[in-house]
Design an enzyme around this catalytic site. Sequence first.
Site, PDB file in Angstrom:
ATOM      1  N   ARG A 211      11.484  -2.207  12.001  1.00  0.00           N
ATOM      2  CA  ARG A 211      10.491  -1.628  12.900  1.00  0.00           C
ATOM      3  C   ARG A 211      10.285  -2.518  14.118  1.00  0.00           C
ATOM      4  O   ARG A 211      10.400  -3.724  14.034  1.00  0.00           O
ATOM      5  CB  ARG A 211       9.152  -1.483  12.151  1.00  0.00           C
ATOM      6  CG  ARG A 211       8.962  -0.121  11.553  1.00  0.00           C
ATOM      7  CD  ARG A 211       7.838  -0.087  10.542  1.00  0.00           C
ATOM      8  NE  ARG A 211       6.590  -0.680  11.008  1.00  0.00           N
ATOM      9  CZ  ARG A 211       5.485  -0.711  10.258  1.00  0.00           C
ATOM     10  NH1 ARG A 211       5.482  -0.188   9.040  1.00  0.00           N
ATOM     11  NH2 ARG A 211       4.394  -1.266  10.708  1.00  0.00           N
TER      12      ARG A 211
ATOM     13  N   LYS B 144       0.834  -1.216   0.000  1.00  0.00           N
ATOM     14  CA  LYS B 144       0.000   0.000   0.000  1.00  0.00           C
ATOM     15  C   LYS B 144       0.865   1.261   0.000  1.00  0.00           C
ATOM     16  O   LYS B 144       0.624   2.181  -0.784  1.00  0.00           O
ATOM     17  CB  LYS B 144      -0.917   0.035   1.241  1.00  0.00           C
ATOM     18  CG  LYS B 144      -1.868  -1.142   1.359  1.00  0.00           C
ATOM     19  CD  LYS B 144      -2.764  -1.016   2.580  1.00  0.00           C
ATOM     20  CE  LYS B 144      -2.039  -1.071   3.921  1.00  0.00           C
ATOM     21  NZ  LYS B 144      -1.439  -2.392   4.223  1.00  0.00           N
TER      22      LYS B 144
ATOM     23  N   ARG C 238      -9.328   0.546   8.742  1.00  0.00           N
ATOM     24  CA  ARG C 238      -8.723  -0.727   9.107  1.00  0.00           C
ATOM     25  C   ARG C 238      -9.730  -1.656   9.785  1.00  0.00           C
ATOM     26  O   ARG C 238      -9.423  -2.804  10.058  1.00  0.00           O
ATOM     27  CB  ARG C 238      -7.694  -0.386  10.132  1.00  0.00           C
ATOM     28  CG  ARG C 238      -6.306  -0.826  10.196  1.00  0.00           C
ATOM     29  CD  ARG C 238      -5.454  -1.573   9.561  1.00  0.00           C
ATOM     30  NE  ARG C 238      -4.116  -1.674  10.067  1.00  0.00           N
ATOM     31  CZ  ARG C 238      -3.077  -0.961   9.668  1.00  0.00           C
ATOM     32  NH1 ARG C 238      -3.217   0.010   8.838  1.00  0.00           N
ATOM     33  NH2 ARG C 238      -1.886  -1.256  10.114  1.00  0.00           N
TER      34      ARG C 238
ATOM     35  N   ARG D  66      11.791  -6.265   5.551  1.00  0.00           N
ATOM     36  CA  ARG D  66      11.556  -4.829   5.343  1.00  0.00           C
ATOM     37  C   ARG D  66      12.388  -3.997   6.322  1.00  0.00           C
ATOM     38  O   ARG D  66      12.561  -4.377   7.468  1.00  0.00           O
ATOM     39  CB  ARG D  66      10.063  -4.545   5.553  1.00  0.00           C
ATOM     40  CG  ARG D  66       9.687  -3.099   5.448  1.00  0.00           C
ATOM     41  CD  ARG D  66       8.255  -2.951   5.000  1.00  0.00           C
ATOM     42  NE  ARG D  66       7.317  -2.917   6.111  1.00  0.00           N
ATOM     43  CZ  ARG D  66       6.015  -2.699   5.951  1.00  0.00           C
ATOM     44  NH1 ARG D  66       5.489  -2.570   4.761  1.00  0.00           N
ATOM     45  NH2 ARG D  66       5.225  -2.666   6.993  1.00  0.00           N
TER      46      ARG D  66
ATOM     47  N   ARG E 155       0.079  -9.088  13.727  1.00  0.00           N
ATOM     48  CA  ARG E 155      -0.501  -8.112  12.802  1.00  0.00           C
ATOM     49  C   ARG E 155      -1.265  -8.805  11.682  1.00  0.00           C
ATOM     50  O   ARG E 155      -2.317  -8.337  11.256  1.00  0.00           O
ATOM     51  CB  ARG E 155       0.588  -7.213  12.215  1.00  0.00           C
ATOM     52  CG  ARG E 155       0.946  -6.058  13.141  1.00  0.00           C
ATOM     53  CD  ARG E 155       2.300  -5.482  12.834  1.00  0.00           C
ATOM     54  NE  ARG E 155       2.378  -4.896  11.509  1.00  0.00           N
ATOM     55  CZ  ARG E 155       3.489  -4.843  10.783  1.00  0.00           C
ATOM     56  NH1 ARG E 155       4.606  -5.363  11.235  1.00  0.00           N
ATOM     57  NH2 ARG E 155       3.471  -4.300   9.591  1.00  0.00           N
TER      58      ARG E 155
HETATM   59  P1  ADP Z   1       1.300  -2.097   8.302  1.00  0.00           P
HETATM   60  O1  ADP Z   1       2.641  -2.273   7.727  1.00  0.00           O
HETATM   61  O2  ADP Z   1       0.922  -3.129   9.305  1.00  0.00           O
HETATM   62  O3  ADP Z   1       0.241  -1.819   7.292  1.00  0.00           O
HETATM   63  P2  ADP Z   1       1.013   0.574   9.368  1.00  0.00           P
HETATM   64  O4  ADP Z   1       2.237   1.370   9.218  1.00  0.00           O
HETATM   65  O5  ADP Z   1      -0.139   0.867   8.493  1.00  0.00           O
HETATM   66  O6  ADP Z   1       1.484  -0.916   9.272  1.00  0.00           O
HETATM   67  O7  ADP Z   1       0.511   0.639  10.890  1.00  0.00           O
HETATM   68  C1  ADP Z   1       1.353   0.368  11.973  1.00  0.00           C
HETATM   69  C2  ADP Z   1       0.545   0.280  13.248  1.00  0.00           C
HETATM   70  O8  ADP Z   1      -0.142   1.513  13.470  1.00  0.00           O
HETATM   71  C3  ADP Z   1      -0.554  -0.765  13.268  1.00  0.00           C
HETATM   72  O9  ADP Z   1      -0.068  -2.040  13.610  1.00  0.00           O
HETATM   73  C4  ADP Z   1      -1.497  -0.187  14.315  1.00  0.00           C
HETATM   74  O10 ADP Z   1      -0.991  -0.373  15.623  1.00  0.00           O
HETATM   75  C5  ADP Z   1      -1.438   1.291  14.031  1.00  0.00           C
HETATM   76  N1  ADP Z   1      -2.454   1.737  13.038  1.00  0.00           N
HETATM   77  C6  ADP Z   1      -2.194   2.261  11.804  1.00  0.00           C
HETATM   78  N2  ADP Z   1      -3.333   2.575  11.164  1.00  0.00           N
HETATM   79  C7  ADP Z   1      -4.348   2.212  11.992  1.00  0.00           C
HETATM   80  C8  ADP Z   1      -5.767   2.277  11.897  1.00  0.00           C
HETATM   81  N3  ADP Z   1      -6.393   2.758  10.797  1.00  0.00           N
HETATM   82  N4  ADP Z   1      -6.493   1.811  12.946  1.00  0.00           N
HETATM   83  C9  ADP Z   1      -5.902   1.319  14.047  1.00  0.00           C
HETATM   84  N5  ADP Z   1      -4.564   1.222  14.203  1.00  0.00           N
HETATM   85  C10 ADP Z   1      -3.783   1.681  13.196  1.00  0.00           C
END
Ligand code: ADP
Length: 199
Positions: free
Chosen positions: A162, A13, A88, A127, A173
């Site tokens: 990370r 994404k 999400r 990553r 996750r």
């Molecule tokens: P990923 O690589 O898992 O897509 P993101 O960078 O989008 O990771 O998100 C990292 C973390 O931030 C998630 O694991 C969650 O804890 C929090 N987070 C991000 N976006 C949301 C959302 N829309 N709702 C709830 N938690 C979120």
Amino acid sequence: MKLILLGAPGAGKGTVAKRLTKTSGAVQISTGDILRGAVKEGSELGKQVAACMAAGDLVSDALIMRIMEARLQEPDCDSGFLLDGFPRTIPQAEALKELLAKLNIELDMAVNLDVPKDVVLDRLSTRRTCVNSDCQAIYNVKSNPPKQEGVCDKCGAAIVQREDETEEAISHRLATYEEKTAPLIGFYEAEGGRFVNER
Ligand code: ADP
Ligand code: ZN
């Protein structure tokens, strides 16, 4: 262009969003980047979400909606936006629908990046992310390493794994994705005519 990008963690994404910003004039809005920036700054918001994020749990819908209600009203959104990592959960998708109606914003499309689970697992464990919260460039030790090991090509800051990319947090996750986020595919399919599935 006003898009929602759906897909598992590691589906691409962020990468797709970054590419589209270059050609479309739309801004990338990544809730993950916003939250990681807050944690790094040590702001009130950051303190509130740090533990939750490190464990790979979602932060609360109410908190995310407060952030996004403000973000979507910033002037740079007028020329388009790419939502990356939001919504999400089904409650977030429902709240977003109401918010967009209130702000008189029409979405063009929701795009699902459909990537097999073994591929996302492999990508997540290899990553690496730039620690500079204004940059957050993404690398991969196998497929897209930086020119100099451990150093961001774009800004020179350190690139690291990370905290939520340990094996344990990754599998958590992915399970959270299956349970809470995958149902959004059905939600946007039911919205009709504005849903694309990409492999
Ligand atoms: P990923 O690589 O898992 O897509 P993101 O960078 O989008 O990771 O998100 C990292 C973390 O931030 C998630 O694991 C969650 O804890 C929090 N987070 C991000 N976006 C949301 C959302 N829309 N709702 C709830 N938690 C979120
Ligand atoms: Zn960088």
